[in-house]
Design an enzyme around this catalytic site. Structure first.
Site, short mmCIF file in Angstrom:
data_model
loop_
_atom_site.label_atom_id
_atom_site.label_comp_id
_atom_site.label_asym_id
_atom_site.label_seq_id
_atom_site.Cartn_x
_atom_site.Cartn_y
_atom_site.Cartn_z
N HIS A 96 -19.69 8.74 78.82
CA HIS A 96 -21.01 9.39 79.59
C HIS A 96 -21.31 8.28 80.47
O HIS A 96 -21.10 7.08 80.17
CB HIS A 96 -22.02 9.74 78.40
N ASP A 98 -24.97 7.00 81.66
CA ASP A 98 -26.38 7.16 81.13
C ASP A 98 -27.27 7.96 82.16
O ASP A 98 -27.39 7.77 83.26
CB ASP A 98 -27.19 5.86 80.91
N HIS A 252 -19.17 5.00 80.01
CA HIS A 252 -18.90 4.25 78.77
C HIS A 252 -18.96 5.05 77.51
O HIS A 252 -19.52 6.39 77.65
CB HIS A 252 -19.84 2.98 78.47
N ARG A 267 -31.55 -2.11 73.91
CA ARG A 267 -31.14 -1.88 75.55
C ARG A 267 -32.21 -1.77 76.48
O ARG A 267 -33.23 -1.20 76.02
CB ARG A 267 -30.42 -0.61 75.50
O1 LIG Z 1 -23.97 1.29 71.43
C1 LIG Z 1 -23.42 0.94 72.55
O2 LIG Z 1 -22.49 0.12 72.59
C2 LIG Z 1 -23.74 1.58 73.66
C3 LIG Z 1 -24.45 2.82 73.53
C4 LIG Z 1 -24.88 3.74 74.72
O3 LIG Z 1 -24.31 4.50 75.10
C5 LIG Z 1 -25.72 2.93 75.58
O4 LIG Z 1 -26.51 2.16 75.31
O5 LIG Z 1 -26.11 3.55 76.84
FE LIG Z 2 -24.78 5.21 77.18
#
Ligand SMILES: O=C(O)CCC(=O)C(=O)O
Ligand SMILES: [Fe+2]
Length: 281
Positions: A96, A98, A252, A267
């Site tokens: 995906h 984001d 990702h 994040r």
């Molecule tokens: O947990 C992760 O490594 C990435 C998860 C994810 O898709 C994000 O933080 O946008």
């Molecule tokens: Fe993500």
């Protein structure tokens, strides 16, 4: 400290050494920004950023986004906590980009590994420019005229995310606030001008100019093509690692292959702008 940039894959990714992200200055901010434009996702080992430093670093790219569904840190509402013991993180184990369900998907993210399982929990990133450049010019031209619908419901189905009445209410609220949106299938990078393949399996539901059957066929082809081995890298985390990705030109996927082990990520998400396509002159 002298800055060193080591590429991970010819199409995407670099590790940057010689920078302490807790101590930024104008030069290091400029170096980080130009490395991100060039490599699309960049990694830093052994950082242990405070929430405040993470917010500060993310803010060098723009204003920050507050996520409609994920919980955030008490002392930093801009930093969301992805905790495998508190949330269902399976939706991230799907390729995906984001928040493409919004009119203005994020510019990028700053992600820090807080707790990493002994085995598993790698994250993969794929380059949307490399994927686009590898298509035939006929298909590139066809895609340049198309648009796709992106829908939050595709990655947050109510059966999985609305199990308690409160969760259901919160989710239905998010659905009301985020009706499906339309983006170009090929977007131009606002800074480099490059063409980017901009559909993703997480949120893209339909190519609007095609019949449902043709749309399904083309989307399935593009979802598979976009993430081929030569266009992606796989990152094995250590605690304290920081990744910054350009969400305008990458997808990702966070592997959910660690069973009940504990994995925590923090994040910060930088707001983006409306995707557009502009023919290169
Ligand atoms: O947990 C992760 O490594 C990435 C998860 C994810 O898709 C994000 O933080 O946008
Ligand atoms: Fe993500």
């Amino acid at each position: 400290m002298s800055l060193q940039i080591k590429e991970i894959n010819p199409n995407i990714g670099a590790i940057i050494e010689g920078l302490d992200l807790n101590q930024l200055n104008d030069q290091s901010i400029q170096d980080i920004h130009s490395a991100l434009l060039k490599h699309q996702v960049i990694f830093f080992r052994k950082q242990q950023l405070t929430a405040q430093s993470q917010v500060q670093l993310a803010k060098t790219f723009g204003t920050l986004h507050i996520h409609p569904i994920y919980p955030s840190m008490d002392d930093a509402p801009e930093v969301i906590v992805l905790d495998s013991h508190r949330q269902d993180l399976r939706d991230n184990d799907l390729w995906h980009t984001d928040v493409t369900f919004s009119q203005t998907p994020p510019l990028g993210c700053v992600l820090q590994a807080i707790k990493i399982p002994e085995f598993g929990g790698d994250t993969l990133w794929a380059s949307g420019t490399a994927a686009f450049n590898a298509l035939t010019s006929d298909l590139q031209n066809k895609l340049r005229g198309l648009t796709a619908t992106h829908d939050i419901r595709k990655s947050f189905p109510i059966e999985r995310f609305g199990t308690t009445p409160e969760d259901r209410e919160r989710l239905e609220n998010s659905f009301r606030k985020n009706p499906p949106v339309v983006h170009p299938v090929v977007r131009s990078h606002p800074e480099t001008g490059e063409d980017i393949l901009f559909v993703n399996e997480g949120f893209s539901t339909r190519i609007n100019e095609l019949s449902e059957a043709e749309s399904d066929e083309l989307l399935n082809f593009l979802f598979e093509h976009a993430v081929k081995e030569e266009f992606h890298l796989r990152w094995t985390w250590q605690e304290g690692d920081v990744a910054i990705w350009d969400n305008r030109c990458t997808q990702h996927k966070a592997l959910f292959d660690y069973g009940d082990a504990h994995r925590i990520m923090h994040r910060a998400t930088v707001n983006g702008s409306i995707p557009y396509f502009k023919k290169a002159s």
